[in-house]
Motif scaffolding. Sequence first.
Motif, PDB file in Angstrom:
ATOM      1  N   ASP A  49      49.898  78.332   1.021  1.00  0.00           N
ATOM      2  CA  ASP A  49      49.107  78.382   2.246  1.00  0.00           C
ATOM      3  C   ASP A  49      49.601  79.487   3.165  1.00  0.00           C
ATOM      4  O   ASP A  49      48.813  80.153   3.839  1.00  0.00           O
ATOM      5  CB  ASP A  49      49.162  77.030   2.967  1.00  0.00           C
ATOM      6  CG  ASP A  49      48.579  75.907   2.125  1.00  0.00           C
ATOM      7  OD1 ASP A  49      47.703  76.192   1.300  1.00  0.00           O
ATOM      8  OD2 ASP A  49      49.023  74.757   2.280  1.00  0.00           O
ATOM      9  N   SER A  74      49.946  76.477   8.541  1.00  0.00           N
ATOM     10  CA  SER A  74      49.512  76.732   7.163  1.00  0.00           C
ATOM     11  C   SER A  74      49.180  75.458   6.393  1.00  0.00           C
ATOM     12  O   SER A  74      48.233  75.426   5.612  1.00  0.00           O
ATOM     13  CB  SER A  74      50.580  77.530   6.411  1.00  0.00           C
ATOM     14  OG  SER A  74      51.810  76.824   6.394  1.00  0.00           O
ATOM     15  N   SER A  75      49.956  74.391   6.610  1.00  0.00           N
ATOM     16  CA  SER A  75      49.725  73.161   5.850  1.00  0.00           C
ATOM     17  C   SER A  75      48.421  72.481   6.227  1.00  0.00           C
ATOM     18  O   SER A  75      47.872  71.707   5.450  1.00  0.00           O
ATOM     19  CB  SER A  75      50.896  72.187   6.049  1.00  0.00           C
ATOM     20  OG  SER A  75      51.038  71.856   7.420  1.00  0.00           O
ATOM     21  N   SER A  76      47.901  72.748   7.421  1.00  0.00           N
ATOM     22  CA  SER A  76      46.617  72.166   7.831  1.00  0.00           C
ATOM     23  C   SER A  76      45.449  73.098   7.528  1.00  0.00           C
ATOM     24  O   SER A  76      44.318  72.646   7.382  1.00  0.00           O
ATOM     25  CB  SER A  76      46.630  71.832   9.324  1.00  0.00           C
ATOM     26  OG  SER A  76      46.840  72.993  10.101  1.00  0.00           O
ATOM     27  N   ARG A  78      45.245  75.044   4.731  1.00  0.00           N
ATOM     28  CA  ARG A  78      44.972  74.778   3.312  1.00  0.00           C
ATOM     29  C   ARG A  78      44.049  75.820   2.666  1.00  0.00           C
ATOM     30  O   ARG A  78      43.109  75.481   1.961  1.00  0.00           O
ATOM     31  CB  ARG A  78      44.346  73.391   3.151  1.00  0.00           C
ATOM     32  CG  ARG A  78      45.247  72.264   3.581  1.00  0.00           C
ATOM     33  CD  ARG A  78      46.346  72.021   2.595  1.00  0.00           C
ATOM     34  NE  ARG A  78      47.161  70.868   2.946  1.00  0.00           N
ATOM     35  CZ  ARG A  78      48.211  70.456   2.245  1.00  0.00           C
ATOM     36  NH1 ARG A  78      48.566  71.125   1.157  1.00  0.00           N
ATOM     37  NH2 ARG A  78      48.909  69.413   2.629  1.00  0.00           N
ATOM     38  N   GLU A  79      44.288  77.075   2.946  1.00  0.00           N
ATOM     39  CA  GLU A  79      43.523  78.171   2.332  1.00  0.00           C
ATOM     40  C   GLU A  79      42.026  78.072   2.632  1.00  0.00           C
ATOM     41  O   GLU A  79      41.186  78.472   1.831  1.00  0.00           O
ATOM     42  CB  GLU A  79      43.771  78.224   0.821  1.00  0.00           C
ATOM     43  CG  GLU A  79      45.244  78.407   0.461  1.00  0.00           C
ATOM     44  CD  GLU A  79      45.468  78.590  -1.028  1.00  0.00           C
ATOM     45  OE1 GLU A  79      44.703  79.331  -1.668  1.00  0.00           O
ATOM     46  OE2 GLU A  79      46.420  77.973  -1.550  1.00  0.00           O
ATOM     47  N   ASP A  80      41.692  77.529   3.788  1.00  0.00           N
ATOM     48  CA  ASP A  80      40.303  77.391   4.234  1.00  0.00           C
ATOM     49  C   ASP A  80      40.044  78.445   5.310  1.00  0.00           C
ATOM     50  O   ASP A  80      40.564  78.332   6.423  1.00  0.00           O
ATOM     51  CB  ASP A  80      40.087  75.983   4.793  1.00  0.00           C
ATOM     52  CG  ASP A  80      38.649  75.753   5.241  1.00  0.00           C
ATOM     53  OD1 ASP A  80      37.879  76.727   5.325  1.00  0.00           O
ATOM     54  OD2 ASP A  80      38.301  74.583   5.519  1.00  0.00           O
ATOM     55  N   GLN A  83      38.701  77.045   8.650  1.00  0.00           N
ATOM     56  CA  GLN A  83      39.734  76.350   9.418  1.00  0.00           C
ATOM     57  C   GLN A  83      40.725  77.349  10.008  1.00  0.00           C
ATOM     58  O   GLN A  83      41.195  77.169  11.141  1.00  0.00           O
ATOM     59  CB  GLN A  83      40.463  75.338   8.527  1.00  0.00           C
ATOM     60  CG  GLN A  83      41.626  74.616   9.192  1.00  0.00           C
ATOM     61  CD  GLN A  83      41.194  73.667  10.297  1.00  0.00           C
ATOM     62  OE1 GLN A  83      40.026  73.629  10.672  1.00  0.00           O
ATOM     63  NE2 GLN A  83      42.130  72.911  10.831  1.00  0.00           N
TER      64      GLN A  83
END
Length: 220
Positions: A49, A74-76, A78-80, A83
């Motif tokens: 991420d 980065s953990s929230s 999530r490669e979106d 977001q």
Amino acid sequence: MNKNTSRPLFLLPFLLFLFSLSLISALNLNPMPSFDFIPSPGSQPLTNDSDFIRSSCNSTLYPDLCYASLEGYSSSVREDPAQLARVAIGVSLKKAKAMASYVANVSREADYSSDPRVCSALHDCHSNFGDAVEEIQGSLKQMRHLGAAGSSKETLRFLMSNVQTWMSAALTDQETCTDGFDDVADGPVKADVVDRAAYVKKLTSNALALVNSYAEKEMS
């Protein structure tokens, strides 16, 4: 009936009540979960991420600042990419609000008799950042509707156009703040306000770049 045996039975409901209270306290139950729109930065972001954020920030004018300000989320993310754009706008909004509050405090403490140009620039800057805050808030609200846009390209295009327009307007307002100090003599107040405003401008510029990057991918 034996009185000694009846007392424990009499106290049984009370003991059960105390046990329930201690159990709830131990579990730290919360009947109202948090629904904060912008997540708090995590202390241990995932490597993949983080790499996604770093590569995404390469599309901005200030990639190092972009990564430093967003890597904790980065953990929230999530490669979106949607977001990521939302979080970047949220970070920009938080700093813009803080800047508006700071300029308001400095303006109240300014000596209006010593240099009217400084006071005028501070007043205008506060107004500029107030407008910027409203525009960034509008952008964030539009980003919230992206999930409900479904497969309609027309709806998505409309929402992204609003976001881009308002983020661009916010960036212009922030630039107008610093432009207002061009005719002000150099001094600690000018230097501090201009430096702080420049930092917020970079965050807003990065957020707009991530919005543009996401829009370009979705519209292609």
